[in-house]
Scaffold this active site. Structure first.
Site, PDB file in Angstrom:
ATOM      1  N   LEU A 108      40.492  25.758  -6.657  1.00 26.54           N
ATOM      2  CA  LEU A 108      39.475  25.689  -5.710  1.00 26.54           C
ATOM      3  C   LEU A 108      37.966  25.050  -6.217  1.00 26.54           C
ATOM      4  O   LEU A 108      37.778  25.455  -7.515  1.00 26.54           O
ATOM      5  CB  LEU A 108      39.285  27.167  -4.914  1.00 26.54           C
ATOM      6  CG  LEU A 108      40.531  27.619  -4.207  1.00 26.54           C
ATOM      7  CD1 LEU A 108      39.932  28.652  -3.251  1.00 26.54           C
ATOM      8  CD2 LEU A 108      41.123  26.472  -3.228  1.00 26.54           C
ATOM      9  N   GLY A 153      44.184  27.545  -7.789  1.00 26.27           N
ATOM     10  CA  GLY A 153      44.485  26.949  -6.241  1.00 26.27           C
ATOM     11  C   GLY A 153      45.439  25.796  -6.664  1.00 26.27           C
ATOM     12  O   GLY A 153      45.997  25.149  -5.969  1.00 26.27           O
ATOM     13  N   ASN A 177      44.457  32.939 -11.992  1.00 22.08           N
ATOM     14  CA  ASN A 177      43.836  33.306 -13.266  1.00 22.08           C
ATOM     15  C   ASN A 177      42.449  33.737 -12.685  1.00 22.08           C
ATOM     16  O   ASN A 177      41.416  33.831 -13.282  1.00 22.08           O
ATOM     17  CB  ASN A 177      43.567  32.408 -14.430  1.00 22.08           C
ATOM     18  CG  ASN A 177      42.877  30.980 -13.792  1.00 22.08           C
ATOM     19  OD1 ASN A 177      43.216  30.525 -12.666  1.00 22.08           O
ATOM     20  ND2 ASN A 177      41.950  30.455 -14.709  1.00 22.08           N
ATOM     21  N   GLU A 178      42.525  34.092 -11.042  1.00 18.22           N
ATOM     22  CA  GLU A 178      41.238  34.394 -10.580  1.00 18.22           C
ATOM     23  C   GLU A 178      40.372  35.567 -11.328  1.00 18.22           C
ATOM     24  O   GLU A 178      39.363  35.682 -11.309  1.00 18.22           O
ATOM     25  CB  GLU A 178      41.578  34.840  -8.993  1.00 18.22           C
ATOM     26  CG  GLU A 178      41.914  33.545  -8.243  1.00 18.22           C
ATOM     27  CD  GLU A 178      43.399  32.886  -8.302  1.00 18.22           C
ATOM     28  OE1 GLU A 178      43.616  32.220  -7.546  1.00 18.22           O
ATOM     29  OE2 GLU A 178      43.827  33.436  -9.232  1.00 18.22           O
TER      30      GLU A 178
END
Length: 302
Positions: A108, A153, A177-178
């Site tokens: 994203l 994303g 890996n947010e």
């Protein structure tokens, strides 16, 4: 959710089959994806579609350099391309890949989530939801030809597909890996992750924000096949032949049976999910974390 970088969404009126995007480049004639007759490519500024009508397959290439960040424009153009192919009964399958060397998608677009208005965050998140729902439940066979890194994303785009082929390059890691950015994956992406690798593996990977190299990605079931880099596209085409040997109606009904319960969770909670995202991403602490990360990215470029 992710890594990367810019844009504005296109009017919803464009979300119709065969809509032409502003600035779209007229199709050029070139050999078909499967080596058949010469056909006309089409697309938009950030998505190139290379159709092979004889095979019933289209190769969809993301081309939003430098890292295929999922901006509002790219999200919208991907949905438009999907609708165009779904409404043309010539096509039964799509191979999703990247036109950016070494990157499938970095995820994203952080620029869409930093320093913007709540209305913009809501618009952006609805576009993310839309892409996931449309691709996840598509009647077409979707095969990911992952030819580069795919965190967050980018990994989402792989999960959406029915089959995933990854290039055998240790640099091409993938995963969610947010948490490393101080944010979290949405529940519907978490559900997809659990469906793919199992609850315990997903729980550990999500909390630690793990990214896996090809060998581990294959071992965990993140991907179905790891092949030499120069064989990713040909392998995806070969696998597509196997999938298209199954009668469409039986395969499509089975796909919906398997996926609809997961998709329905988002459909029923879509507005609440948007509200939660806007509230979360608007927090001062989250904005500060995203701003700091973007500044570090700028420093690396200089």
């Amino acid at each position: 959710m992710a890594l990367a970088v810019g844009a504005r969404v296109l009017p919803r009126a464009l979300l119709r089959p065969w809509a032409r995007l502003p600035g779209a480049v007229p199709g050029r004639t070139r050999p078909a994806a499967g080596g058949g007759d010469r056909v006309r490519c089409f697309g938009s500024p950030r998505v190139r579609v290379e159709p092979d009508p004889a095979a019933g397959v289209a190769v969809v290439k993301m081309k939003n350099p430098p890292v295929n960040s999922l901006s509002l424009e790219l999200l919208t153009e991907l949905v438009i391309s999907l609708e165009k192919l779904e409404n043309d009964k010539t096509f039964r399958g799509i191979i999703l890949t990247s036109d950016c060397p070494g990157v499938f998608s970095a995820g994203l677009d952080l620029m869409e989530m930093c320093g913007k208005s709540p209305a913009h965050y809501a618009e952006y998140w609805r576009a993310v939801q839309e892409l996931w729902l449309r691709l996840y439940l598509s009647n077409l066979v979707l095969i990911a030809a992952i030819n580069g890194v795919s965190p967050a994303g980018g990994c989402l785009l792989g999960f959406i597909c029915d089959y995933r082929v990854l290039a055998d390059n240790p640099k091409y890691t993938m995963g969610l890996n947010e948490t490393r950015l101080g944010i979290i994956a949405p529940f519907w992406l978490k559900d997809t992750f659990v469906n793919t690798v199992g609850h315990r593996t997903a729980e550990r990977a999500l909390q630690l924000g793990l990214l896996f190299p090809p060998t581990e990605a294959l071992q965990l079931g993140l991907v179905d096949q790891v092949v030499p880099e120069d064989q990713v596209q040909s392998t995806a085409l070969s696998v597509m032949t196997q999938w298209l040997a199954i009668p469409d109606h039986a395969r499509q009904l089975t796909k919906i049976m398997m996926r609809k319960p997961t998709a329905d969770r988002l459909v029923k909670q879509r507005d609440a999910d948007i509200q939660y995202f806007v509230s979360f991403i608007s927090r001062d602490s989250i904005q500060k974390s995203l701003h700091t990360y973007l500044e570090k990215l700028k420093e690396k470029k200089h």
